[in-house]
Every structure is written in C-alpha cells, then in structure tokens.
Scaffold this motif. Structure first.
Motif, PDB file in Angstrom:
ATOM      1  N   HIS A  21       0.850  -1.187   0.000  1.00  0.00           N
ATOM      2  CA  HIS A  21       0.000   0.000   0.000  1.00  0.00           C
ATOM      3  C   HIS A  21       0.886   1.237   0.000  1.00  0.00           C
ATOM      4  O   HIS A  21       2.098   1.157   0.231  1.00  0.00           O
ATOM      5  CB  HIS A  21      -0.984  -0.019   1.176  1.00  0.00           C
ATOM      6  CG  HIS A  21      -0.331  -0.185   2.521  1.00  0.00           C
ATOM      7  ND1 HIS A  21       0.372   0.822   3.127  1.00  0.00           N
ATOM      8  CD2 HIS A  21      -0.281  -1.241   3.357  1.00  0.00           C
ATOM      9  CE1 HIS A  21       0.823   0.410   4.291  1.00  0.00           C
ATOM     10  NE2 HIS A  21       0.446  -0.860   4.460  1.00  0.00           N
ATOM     11  N   VAL A  22       0.301   2.389  -0.299  1.00  0.00           N
ATOM     12  CA  VAL A  22       1.103   3.606  -0.468  1.00  0.00           C
ATOM     13  C   VAL A  22       1.871   3.966   0.799  1.00  0.00           C
ATOM     14  O   VAL A  22       3.043   4.350   0.717  1.00  0.00           O
ATOM     15  CB  VAL A  22       0.234   4.807  -0.915  1.00  0.00           C
ATOM     16  CG1 VAL A  22       1.094   6.025  -1.167  1.00  0.00           C
ATOM     17  CG2 VAL A  22      -0.556   4.477  -2.160  1.00  0.00           C
ATOM     18  N   MET A  23       1.260   3.835   1.968  1.00  0.00           N
ATOM     19  CA  MET A  23       1.975   4.192   3.198  1.00  0.00           C
ATOM     20  C   MET A  23       3.214   3.318   3.383  1.00  0.00           C
ATOM     21  O   MET A  23       4.266   3.815   3.765  1.00  0.00           O
ATOM     22  CB  MET A  23       1.051   4.080   4.425  1.00  0.00           C
ATOM     23  CG  MET A  23       0.116   5.252   4.605  1.00  0.00           C
ATOM     24  SD  MET A  23       0.943   6.874   4.710  1.00  0.00           S
ATOM     25  CE  MET A  23       1.945   6.692   6.167  1.00  0.00           C
ATOM     26  N   GLN A  24       3.093   2.040   3.097  1.00  0.00           N
ATOM     27  CA  GLN A  24       4.251   1.155   3.218  1.00  0.00           C
ATOM     28  C   GLN A  24       5.333   1.549   2.217  1.00  0.00           C
ATOM     29  O   GLN A  24       6.511   1.593   2.552  1.00  0.00           O
ATOM     30  CB  GLN A  24       3.821  -0.295   3.001  1.00  0.00           C
ATOM     31  CG  GLN A  24       4.917  -1.297   3.275  1.00  0.00           C
ATOM     32  CD  GLN A  24       4.408  -2.728   3.193  1.00  0.00           C
ATOM     33  OE1 GLN A  24       3.267  -2.981   2.840  1.00  0.00           O
ATOM     34  NE2 GLN A  24       5.266  -3.665   3.533  1.00  0.00           N
ATOM     35  N   THR A  25       4.912   1.874   1.011  1.00  0.00           N
ATOM     36  CA  THR A  25       5.869   2.285  -0.020  1.00  0.00           C
ATOM     37  C   THR A  25       6.579   3.566   0.405  1.00  0.00           C
ATOM     38  O   THR A  25       7.807   3.665   0.302  1.00  0.00           O
ATOM     39  CB  THR A  25       5.149   2.483  -1.369  1.00  0.00           C
ATOM     40  OG1 THR A  25       4.480   1.268  -1.709  1.00  0.00           O
ATOM     41  CG2 THR A  25       6.122   2.841  -2.472  1.00  0.00           C
TER      42      THR A  25
END
Length: 155
Positions: A21-25
């Motif tokens: 997900h974007v936060m992890q990225t």
C-alpha cells in the motif's frame, strides 16, 4: 457503499491487491532519496507524495459537495524544503489527508454514492462523474503512483 471505501483504505494502508500500500511504499523511502530526481524531467518521490496528498484533499472536498477544482495545494506542489523533517511532514500530511477522506466516506449514505459531483466543467462537457467513480479513481491514482514510488526508490 462500503466496498469502494474499502478499496481506498486498501490502497492507502491496507491489504492492497497490487502489492504494498502507499503508506508502506512511502515509509520504505529513505529521506535522503525522497527529493532526488533520479530520472531527468521526472518528478521526485517527494513531489509524487505531495501530488497524492493534493488530490486526496481535493477528492475529500468534492465528496463534501464542494465544487470540483484544482487542488488547493496545486496539482504538483514543490517541496518547501528538502530535509528529513520535511520528508516526515510530507508523509504525515498524506496520512492525515487519507484518514480524513476515509472518515468522511464513513458518513456518506449509500444513496449518495451515485450522486454526481458538482463540476461545472464536466457538466458543460456533458460528462457526469459520481461520488463512487471519483473515489474509485483515487484508489487507482494511489496504486499508479505507489508503483512509481516503488520503482524510484530502487535507485
């Protein structure tokens, strides 16, 4: 429409089908790399993150029945500074914008998802975009740019 809200939640910080997900990225990006332009004439990771935040805020505004427009921050904002603290703030602002959007989505009644957004330009062109289509587009936008960030972070 719980399903569309789940899609934006997964793209933001959930179990995204496309991968991280974007936060992890974003959290995997080193601050010293966030502002680099690894590809000539391409955006930096920080610029992409600011772009994502701008459009998340704009989608929230539209879902709150405000007239569609360019994001308040602009389409492609420029980082104010290029420090580790600035990078942390960019990530924090993205997180807050998405949490606000998801909070607002929880307040939308099922019948409102099929309502068209207030967009003078699209109405003049004969295009009609519903709230559900708008949120679905943002989930796709998150996935697209998350992929870009993942690739750029490999440099």
């Amino acid at each position: 429409m719980l399903n569309i809200t789940n899609e934006i939640q997964k793209a933001f910080n959930g179990d995204a089908w496309h991968g991280n997900h974007v936060m992890q990225t974003l959290n995997n990006v080193k601050a010293e790399n966030a502002f680099e332009h690894f590809i000539p004439n391409a955006h930096s990771i920080a610029e992409i993150a600011l772009h994502l935040t701008s459009w998340t805020e704009e989608v929230t505004s539209r879902l709150m029945q405000n007239t569609a427009s360019e994001p308040v921050r602009g389409d492609w904002p420029t980082p104010e500074s290029k420090t580790p603290q600035a990078w942390e703030k960019i990530i924090f602002d993205f997180k807050v914008a998405n949490e606000e959007l998801i909070r607002h989505c929880a307040e939308i009644k099922d019948i409102q998802w099929d309502e068209e957004i207030i967009d003078a330009q699209n109405l003049a062109l004969g295009n009609h975009l519903t709230n559900a289509e708008l949120l679905n587009g943002l989930a796709q936008h998150h996935a697209y740019h998350s992929g870009q960030i993942a690739l750029l972070s490999k440099f």
